[in-house]
Design a protein around this motif. Structure first.
Motif, PDB file in Angstrom:
ATOM      1  N   GLU A 111       1.038  -1.248   0.142  1.00  0.00           N
ATOM      2  CA  GLU A 111       0.035   0.330  -0.091  1.00  0.00           C
ATOM      3  C   GLU A 111       0.997   1.234  -0.075  1.00  0.00           C
ATOM      4  OE1 GLU A 111      -3.999  -1.707   2.431  1.00  0.00           O
ATOM      5  OE2 GLU A 111      -2.747  -0.272   3.226  1.00  0.00           O
ATOM      6  N   VAL A 112       0.434   2.290  -0.702  1.00  0.00           N
ATOM      7  CA  VAL A 112       0.971   3.369  -0.687  1.00  0.00           C
ATOM      8  C   VAL A 112      -0.110   4.518  -0.278  1.00  0.00           C
ATOM      9  CG1 VAL A 112       2.119   5.409  -2.265  1.00  0.00           C
ATOM     10  CG2 VAL A 112       2.554   2.751  -2.640  1.00  0.00           C
ATOM     11  N   GLU A 113       0.011   5.307   0.601  1.00  0.00           N
ATOM     12  CA  GLU A 113      -0.738   6.103   0.909  1.00  0.00           C
ATOM     13  C   GLU A 113      -0.535   7.526   0.866  1.00  0.00           C
ATOM     14  OE1 GLU A 113      -3.334   3.158   2.519  1.00  0.00           O
ATOM     15  OE2 GLU A 113      -3.785   5.320   2.654  1.00  0.00           O
ATOM     16  N   GLN A 114      -1.592   8.399   0.448  1.00  0.00           N
ATOM     17  CA  GLN A 114      -1.099   9.849   0.267  1.00  0.00           C
ATOM     18  C   GLN A 114      -2.542  10.448   0.595  1.00  0.00           C
ATOM     19  OE1 GLN A 114      -0.012   9.526  -4.121  1.00  0.00           O
ATOM     20  NE2 GLN A 114       0.663  11.404  -3.549  1.00  0.00           N
ATOM     21  N   ASN A 115      -2.390  11.818   1.271  1.00  0.00           N
ATOM     22  CA  ASN A 115      -3.425  12.496   1.803  1.00  0.00           C
ATOM     23  C   ASN A 115      -4.133  13.097   0.235  1.00  0.00           C
ATOM     24  OD1 ASN A 115      -3.383  12.468   4.247  1.00  0.00           O
ATOM     25  ND2 ASN A 115      -1.795  14.141   4.542  1.00  0.00           N
TER      26      ASN A 115
ATOM     27  N   TYR B 297       4.578   4.415   3.014  1.00  0.00           N
ATOM     28  CA  TYR B 297       4.449   3.000   2.082  1.00  0.00           C
ATOM     29  C   TYR B 297       4.628   2.059   3.247  1.00  0.00           C
ATOM     30  CZ  TYR B 297       9.493   3.323   2.330  1.00  0.00           C
ATOM     31  OH  TYR B 297      10.987   3.525   2.701  1.00  0.00           O
ATOM     32  N   SER B 298       3.969   0.670   2.997  1.00  0.00           N
ATOM     33  CA  SER B 298       3.715  -0.284   3.813  1.00  0.00           C
ATOM     34  C   SER B 298       4.745  -1.275   3.790  1.00  0.00           C
ATOM     35  CB  SER B 298       2.605  -1.092   3.601  1.00  0.00           C
ATOM     36  OG  SER B 298       2.503  -1.598   2.210  1.00  0.00           O
TER      37      SER B 298
ATOM     38  N   GLN C  68       9.460   4.800   6.803  1.00  0.00           N
ATOM     39  CA  GLN C  68       8.774   4.460   5.462  1.00  0.00           C
ATOM     40  C   GLN C  68       8.004   5.559   5.138  1.00  0.00           C
ATOM     41  OE1 GLN C  68       7.801   0.198   7.712  1.00  0.00           O
ATOM     42  NE2 GLN C  68       6.796   0.424   5.745  1.00  0.00           N
ATOM     43  N   TYR C  69       8.623   6.795   4.760  1.00  0.00           N
ATOM     44  CA  TYR C  69       7.844   8.010   4.471  1.00  0.00           C
ATOM     45  C   TYR C  69       8.914   8.682   3.076  1.00  0.00           C
ATOM     46  CZ  TYR C  69       6.752  12.771   5.533  1.00  0.00           C
ATOM     47  OH  TYR C  69       6.449  14.209   5.497  1.00  0.00           O
ATOM     48  N   VAL C  70       8.107   9.100   2.304  1.00  0.00           N
ATOM     49  CA  VAL C  70       8.929   9.936   1.297  1.00  0.00           C
ATOM     50  C   VAL C  70       7.874  11.173   0.926  1.00  0.00           C
ATOM     51  CG1 VAL C  70       7.733   8.540  -0.301  1.00  0.00           C
ATOM     52  CG2 VAL C  70       9.807   9.736  -1.097  1.00  0.00           C
TER      53      VAL C  70
END
Lengths: 112, 110
Positions: free
Chosen positions: B3-7, B25-26, B70-72
């Motif tokens: 999973e890739v999460e974005q606001n 990201y997971s 786990q942050y970009v």
């Protein structure tokens, strides 16, 4: 330097029909990946072709199939179209094992 | 499931300000990270990529990667109205399969 090209730009089909979308990679690229992008979503990976073989596949049913030709161009075929197949279909090309991908303009498919 | 999460936003910033876009990201095995810009009705356009922890700068854009968290992120300095678009974060695990977030919509107000 020619970029990634796709045809057609727009397409309207009815449920149950079949569709073929085409992609020519960027000059010098030999790898083609296909993505489906539904409205408001990020692109979803369908599959990737390299050396005329499917190298990797995402979570899409067998109704989605593809082909790569010796000149590296590629086709995406979708059989038995469903309303949910309506989306922007994107082709991206890259070179060999390099991960950097460049997208074509996309084909917008509407299934009625 | 990777999973890739974005606001999703929308994120609004005044012209000339710094816009900050975030992505988590997971999959800890993820190796490469990409930012794409997508104008409405158009296809994604590559902005930049980053592989190593830290910052990478390219003109007005800076990508920041923290693998431990786990942050970009993507910073856009001196934001312009032409930067108004949806920004997509993409992650790969070395297998050339990109996992995209749903994108963050950015509006730069003149």
């Amino acid at each position: 330097d020619a970029g990634v090209t796709q045809s057609p730009t727009h397409l309207i089909k009815t449920r149950g029909q079949q569709v073929t979308l085409r992609c020519s990679p960027k000059s010098g690229h030999d790898t083609v990946s296909w993505y489906q992008q539904a409205l408001g979503q990020g692109p979803q990976f369908i599959f990737q072709y390299y050396e005329e073989e499917e190298r990797q596949r995402g979570n899409f049913p067998d109704r989605f199939s593809g082909h790569q030709f010796p000149n590296y161009s590629s086709e995406l075929n979708v059989n038995a179209l469903l309303l949910g197949d309506s989306a922007l279909y994107l082709c991206a090309s890259s070179y060999g094992g390099q991960e950097t991908q460049y997208f074509g303009p996309g084909t917008r498919l509407l299934v009625l | 499931q990777k999973e890739v999460e974005q606001n999703s936003g929308p994120l609004s910033v005044p012209e000339g300000a710094i816009a900050s876009l975030n992505c988590t990201y997971s999959d800890r095995g993820s190796q490469s990270f990409f930012w794409y810009r997508q104008y409405s009705g158009k296809s994604p356009e590559l902005i930049m990529f980053i592989y190593s922890n830290g910052d990478k700068e390219d003109g007005r854009f800076t990508a920041q990667l923290n693998k431990a968290s786990q942050y970009v992120s993507l910073l856009i300095r001196d934001s312009q109205p032409s930067d108004s678009a949806t920004y997509l974060c993409a992650v790969t695990g070395g297998g050339n399969q990109f996992y995209f977030g749903t994108g963050t919509s950015l509006t730069v107000i003149p």
